[in-house]
Design a protein around this motif. Structure first.
Motif, short mmCIF file in Angstrom:
data_model
loop_
_atom_site.label_atom_id
_atom_site.label_comp_id
_atom_site.label_asym_id
_atom_site.label_seq_id
_atom_site.Cartn_x
_atom_site.Cartn_y
_atom_site.Cartn_z
N ALA A 1 35.02 -9.27 3.16
CA ALA A 1 34.78 -7.77 3.11
C ALA A 1 35.02 -6.81 4.99
O ALA A 1 36.07 -6.08 5.57
CB ALA A 1 34.10 -6.51 2.11
N GLN A 2 34.04 -7.31 5.61
CA GLN A 2 33.81 -6.80 6.95
C GLN A 2 35.23 -8.00 8.24
O GLN A 2 35.66 -7.37 8.90
CB GLN A 2 32.91 -7.91 7.41
N ALA A 3 35.26 -8.88 7.48
CA ALA A 3 37.09 -9.57 7.80
C ALA A 3 37.63 -9.26 8.00
O ALA A 3 39.00 -9.75 8.58
CB ALA A 3 36.58 -11.18 7.42
N LEU A 4 38.03 -8.59 6.76
CA LEU A 4 39.29 -8.13 6.54
C LEU A 4 39.66 -6.88 7.76
O LEU A 4 40.58 -5.84 7.50
CB LEU A 4 39.22 -6.99 4.76
N LEU A 5 38.18 -5.57 7.72
CA LEU A 5 38.75 -4.60 8.65
C LEU A 5 39.67 -4.87 9.36
O LEU A 5 39.07 -6.46 10.32
CB LEU A 5 37.59 -4.04 8.97
N GLY A 6 40.58 -4.39 10.65
CA GLY A 6 41.91 -4.60 11.11
C GLY A 6 43.13 -5.33 11.14
O GLY A 6 43.44 -5.57 11.68
N LYS A 7 42.83 -6.21 10.13
CA LYS A 7 44.08 -7.29 9.35
C LYS A 7 45.33 -6.11 8.61
O LYS A 7 44.46 -4.87 8.57
CB LYS A 7 43.14 -7.73 8.37
N LEU A 8 46.00 -6.47 8.29
CA LEU A 8 47.48 -5.66 8.10
C LEU A 8 47.77 -6.19 7.11
O LEU A 8 47.85 -6.99 6.32
CB LEU A 8 48.63 -6.19 9.24
N LEU A 9 47.89 -4.92 5.63
CA LEU A 9 47.74 -5.16 3.93
C LEU A 9 49.75 -4.65 4.84
O LEU A 9 50.58 -4.11 5.27
CB LEU A 9 47.52 -4.34 3.80
N VAL A 10 50.22 -5.82 4.12
CA VAL A 10 51.36 -5.72 4.62
C VAL A 10 52.50 -6.21 2.76
O VAL A 10 52.32 -6.29 1.85
CB VAL A 10 52.94 -6.88 5.36
N HIS A 11 53.74 -5.13 2.10
CA HIS A 11 54.02 -4.95 1.26
C HIS A 11 55.49 -4.40 1.52
O HIS A 11 55.97 -3.72 2.11
CB HIS A 11 53.66 -3.96 0.07
N ARG A 12 56.46 -5.99 1.22
CA ARG A 12 57.98 -5.25 0.83
C ARG A 12 58.29 -4.63 0.12
O ARG A 12 58.26 -5.20 -1.46
CB ARG A 12 58.61 -6.79 1.05
N VAL A 13 58.82 -3.67 0.07
CA VAL A 13 59.34 -2.66 -0.53
C VAL A 13 60.71 -2.26 -0.77
O VAL A 13 61.14 -2.35 0.22
CB VAL A 13 58.96 -1.12 -0.66
N GLU A 14 61.86 -3.16 -1.52
CA GLU A 14 62.76 -2.84 -1.42
C GLU A 14 63.46 -3.77 0.18
O GLU A 14 64.34 -2.92 1.02
CB GLU A 14 63.64 -1.61 -1.65
N GLU A 15 62.49 -4.59 0.05
CA GLU A 15 63.09 -5.69 1.71
C GLU A 15 62.22 -4.52 2.46
O GLU A 15 62.60 -5.08 3.85
CB GLU A 15 64.81 -5.58 1.90
#
Length: 181
Positions: free
Chosen positions: A15-29
């Motif tokens: 949980a703490q290590a996720l802070l600052g990371k990037l969530l990426v979701h490709r929607v229609e490229e």
């Protein structure tokens, strides 16, 4: 993208290590990208605030699965929420993503778990999705700078007795995109 081993650790550490990371979701490229700025840890069947406290059910199956997968569910019949499964298979542990700081292609606010999913285009079709995939994943930020982590009790789990007061909510100090201070 982060390796599976990142998720296969203690839930509070992840949980703490996720802070600052990037969530990426490709929607229609088009990649939608947000920096994770707020999370909550859910510690398995003994944690009365965790969905897994009800045991293995069709709804919680993903929480008991392998680490690095998405557990997506609907609340109030209208808002999707996303958790990242952590720990060894069978433990029922996960981290709720509560807020994102917009980085690219987010047209709506992402401060709050429902808003986060709406802005990122995440819904029940992403239930159990492998976060070690090319279209939906979490990655290191190129500009990762030092952060200070604030620890607070989780939000909206008053029904969980003593578990409601546990300091299992984490956010980046001073970030204006946190859902609630």
């Amino acid at each position: 993208m982060l390796p599976r081993s990142f998720y296969d650790r203690d839930t509070v550490v992840v949980a703490q290590a996720l802070l600052g990371k990037l969530l990426v979701h490709r929607v229609e490229e088009t990649p939608r990208v947000g920096r994770i700025v707020e999370v909550e840890a859910y510690l398995g069947p003994q944690d009365l605030a965790a969905h897994s406290s009800k045991g293995l059910t069709p709804r919680t199956r993903a929480m008991f699965g392998p680490p690095g997968h998405a557990y997506v569910y609907l609340i109030y019949g209208m808002h999707h929420c996303m958790n990242v499964v952590t720990g060894a298979p069978g433990t029922g542990t996960a981290v709720l993503l509560r807020a994102l700081e917009p980085v690219a292609n987010l047209a709506a606010p992402a401060n709050g778990p429902g808003r986060l999913c709406k802005a990122m285009g995440i819904d029940k079709s992403h239930y159990g999705h492998d976060l070690c995939s090319e279209d939906f994943y979490i990655a290191e930020a190129d500009d990762a700078s030092p952060i200070t982590i604030v620890t607070r009790p989780r939000i909206g789990v008053d029904y969980a007795g003593e578990w409601a007061a546990r300091p299992l909510r984490f956010y980046i100090e001073g970030n204006p995109h946190v859902s609630r201070k």
